[in-house]
Design an enzyme around this catalytic site. Structure first.
Site, PDB file in Angstrom:
ATOM      1  N   ASP A  79       0.853  -1.190   0.000  1.00 12.78           N
ATOM      2  CA  ASP A  79       0.000   0.000   0.000  1.00 12.78           C
ATOM      3  C   ASP A  79       0.890   1.241   0.000  1.00 12.78           C
ATOM      4  OD1 ASP A  79      -2.311   1.517   0.144  1.00 12.78           O
ATOM      5  OD2 ASP A  79      -2.423   1.445   2.337  1.00 12.78           O
TER       6      ASP A  79
ATOM      7  N   GLU B 166       5.143   4.675   3.719  1.00 17.15           N
ATOM      8  CA  GLU B 166       4.688   6.015   4.087  1.00 17.15           C
ATOM      9  C   GLU B 166       5.879   6.950   4.247  1.00 17.15           C
ATOM     10  OE1 GLU B 166       1.781   7.810   4.429  1.00 17.15           O
ATOM     11  OE2 GLU B 166       3.132   9.389   5.099  1.00 17.15           O
TER      12      GLU B 166
ATOM     13  N   ASN C 220      10.294   7.050   0.840  1.00 20.72           N
ATOM     14  CA  ASN C 220       9.690   7.830  -0.232  1.00 20.72           C
ATOM     15  C   ASN C 220       9.515   6.866  -1.404  1.00 20.72           C
ATOM     16  OD1 ASN C 220       9.149   9.494  -2.403  1.00 20.72           O
ATOM     17  ND2 ASN C 220      10.487  11.126  -1.668  1.00 20.72           N
TER      18      ASN C 220
ATOM     19  N   ASP D  88      -2.125  12.154  -1.972  1.00 22.93           N
ATOM     20  CA  ASP D  88      -2.234  13.608  -1.781  1.00 22.93           C
ATOM     21  C   ASP D  88      -2.473  14.270  -3.129  1.00 22.93           C
ATOM     22  OD1 ASP D  88      -1.795  13.560   0.964  1.00 22.93           O
ATOM     23  OD2 ASP D  88       0.373  13.497   0.710  1.00 22.93           O
TER      24      ASP D  88
ATOM     25  N   LYS E 146      -2.400  22.762  -6.041  1.00 26.51           N
ATOM     26  CA  LYS E 146      -1.743  23.918  -6.685  1.00 26.51           C
ATOM     27  C   LYS E 146      -0.897  23.444  -7.862  1.00 26.51           C
ATOM     28  CE  LYS E 146      -1.272  26.970  -2.732  1.00 26.51           C
ATOM     29  NZ  LYS E 146      -0.337  27.445  -1.715  1.00 26.51           N
TER      30      LYS E 146
ATOM     31  N   ASP F 232     -10.708  10.387  -4.766  1.00 25.30           N
ATOM     32  CA  ASP F 232     -11.969  11.137  -4.832  1.00 25.30           C
ATOM     33  C   ASP F 232     -11.769  12.431  -5.614  1.00 25.30           C
ATOM     34  OD1 ASP F 232     -10.265  11.870  -2.650  1.00 25.30           O
ATOM     35  OD2 ASP F 232     -11.849  13.194  -1.911  1.00 25.30           O
TER      36      ASP F 232
HETATM   37  C1  LIG Z   1      -4.093  11.531   1.579  1.00 21.94           C
HETATM   38  S1  LIG Z   1      -3.088  10.351   2.420  1.00 21.94           S
HETATM   39  C2  LIG Z   1      -3.997   8.877   2.038  1.00 21.94           C
HETATM   40  C3  LIG Z   1      -3.872   7.855   3.095  1.00 21.94           C
HETATM   41  C4  LIG Z   1      -4.558   6.521   2.858  1.00 21.94           C
HETATM   42  N1  LIG Z   1      -4.075   5.857   1.664  1.00 21.94           N
HETATM   43  C5  LIG Z   1      -6.049   6.648   2.813  1.00 21.94           C
HETATM   44  O1  LIG Z   1      -6.628   6.422   1.737  1.00 21.94           O
HETATM   45  O2  LIG Z   1      -6.665   6.953   3.828  1.00 21.94           O
HETATM   46  C6  LIG Z   1      -1.653  10.184   1.349  1.00 21.94           C
HETATM   47  C7  LIG Z   1      -0.446   9.664   2.096  1.00 21.94           C
HETATM   48  O3  LIG Z   1       0.608   9.416   1.180  1.00 21.94           O
HETATM   49  C8  LIG Z   1       1.838   9.805   1.782  1.00 21.94           C
HETATM   50  N2  LIG Z   1       2.799  10.079   0.710  1.00 21.94           N
HETATM   51  C9  LIG Z   1       2.838  11.137  -0.105  1.00 21.94           C
HETATM   52  N3  LIG Z   1       3.863  11.053  -0.978  1.00 21.94           N
HETATM   53  C10 LIG Z   1       4.515   9.887  -0.692  1.00 21.94           C
HETATM   54  C11 LIG Z   1       5.652   9.238  -1.207  1.00 21.94           C
HETATM   55  N4  LIG Z   1       6.338   9.771  -2.226  1.00 21.94           N
HETATM   56  N5  LIG Z   1       6.032   8.068  -0.660  1.00 21.94           N
HETATM   57  C12 LIG Z   1       5.346   7.509   0.368  1.00 21.94           C
HETATM   58  N6  LIG Z   1       4.244   8.083   0.905  1.00 21.94           N
HETATM   59  C13 LIG Z   1       3.828   9.251   0.393  1.00 21.94           C
HETATM   60  C14 LIG Z   1       1.471  11.024   2.582  1.00 21.94           C
HETATM   61  O4  LIG Z   1       2.408  11.302   3.596  1.00 21.94           O
HETATM   62  C15 LIG Z   1       0.090  10.652   3.115  1.00 21.94           C
HETATM   63  O5  LIG Z   1       0.166  10.043   4.358  1.00 21.94           O
END
Ligand SMILES: C[S@@+](CC[C@H](N)C(=O)[O-])C[C@H]1O[C@@H](n2cnc3c(N)ncnc32)[C@H](O)[C@@H]1O
Length: 285
Positions: free
Chosen positions: A102, A127, A152, A180, A184, A219
């Protein structure tokens, strides 16, 4: 005349007496205060000698703040994750179980619930935010089929999938759920699903020894369209499942909903999304 003088003498005497009484009262008061000060000092000395802790003001417990965002392009966030050499062999009790990865798992609720629901599969959450990973790891402490890595995905995913494949962990699914949106325009480059990431995922899914898939959901229409385009551009993948007129998967293939998905379906999503989830599922062509 004599009476008037006597009266004046009497009044003067009364005033002197009142002043004397006031002085005496003040002296008694300061003596009592001084005695109390000595008592306090003696009490502290006695407590210290007896090994009591001297009272200190109660400390406020510091709760580590959970940052909502971390810039994935910052210098710190683009350092490769430091991992033990044998991490992929030891991360699960039974690494030969089908594996779901995930990407962007946040607090890891989806992985934990999925792992509890199905003990015959392994779930690995990736994460970016260290504090989120710490919390996710805490909630998975008792689970041997669920783990989290702070990394990352845009930097580490290829290496991680390679290590897992070499360790004999059969990749069954990779999910990118509600990433995310970085609305912007100048921040769009921070979005996780880059063409490079899609190519890395596509190769891993196609090389898997078991039947594997990529599932994406959002979404935010623009984000969902972008992810669908990225994977549609991978020649070795094709869409799988039933799709509506707009080309979105009619139902989720997953048993468990993510935190974000629940919020969206409960009507708490962003106003532009009309409580709708856009999904797509890709499998090797
Ligand atoms: C909006 S949250 C969604 C969380 C979860 N998947 C959900 O649907 O409830 C997006 C997550 O992706 C993480 N994230 C963003 N860019 C990432 C990256 N390059 N590598 C790993 N995680 C990342 C963010 O820190 C954040 O916790």
């Amino acid at each position: 005349m004599i009476y008037k003088r006597r009266l004046m003498l009497l009044l003067a005497a009364a005033a002197r007496r009142a002043a004397c009484l006031q002085q005496a009262r003040a002296a008694r008061c300061s003596r009592r205060l001084a005695a109390a000060a000595v008592d306090d000092a003696q009490l502290e000395a006695f407590r210290a000698a007896a090994g009591f802790q001297v009272d200190a003001p109660p400390k406020r417990k510091r709760v580590k703040r959970l940052r909502h965002h971390r810039n994935p392009l910052s210098a710190a966030a683009t350092q490769p994750a430091e991992l033990a050499e044998d991490w992929a062999r030891t991360i699960f009790d039974d690494r030969t179980q089908p594996l779901t990865v995930d990407v962007g798992c946040a607090l890891g609720g989806w992985c934990v619930e999925s792992a509890i629901n199905d003990a015959s599969r392994n779930f690995l959450g990736l994460e970016l935010r260290p504090e989120a990973v710490a919390r996710a790891q805490q909630s998975a402490q008792s689970l041997s089929n669920c783990a989290f890595l702070q990394c990352n995905a845009n930097v580490d995913l290829g290496r991680l999938l390679g290590d897992l494949a070499n360790a004999g962990a059969p990749l069954e699914r990779i999910c990118i759920q509600f990433p995310d949106p970085h609305f912007k325009k100048k921040h769009r480059k921070r979005r996780v699903c880059t063409p490079e990431l899609a190519a890395t995922i596509s190769s891993a899914v196609c090389a898997s020894p078991v039947s594997a898939s990529v599932y994406v959901a959002s979404d935010v229409l623009d984000v969902a369209e972008e992810m669908r385009e990225r994977f549609a551009a991978c020649d070795e993948l094709r869409l799988e499942g039933d799709y509506d007129a707009e080309g979105w998967l009619c139902a989720s293939p997953l048993q468990v909903q993510t935190e974000r998905e629940r919020a969206v379906l409960a009507g708490l999503g962003s106003t532009s999304t009309a409580d709708c989830v856009y999904r797509a599922l890709f499998v090797p062509a």
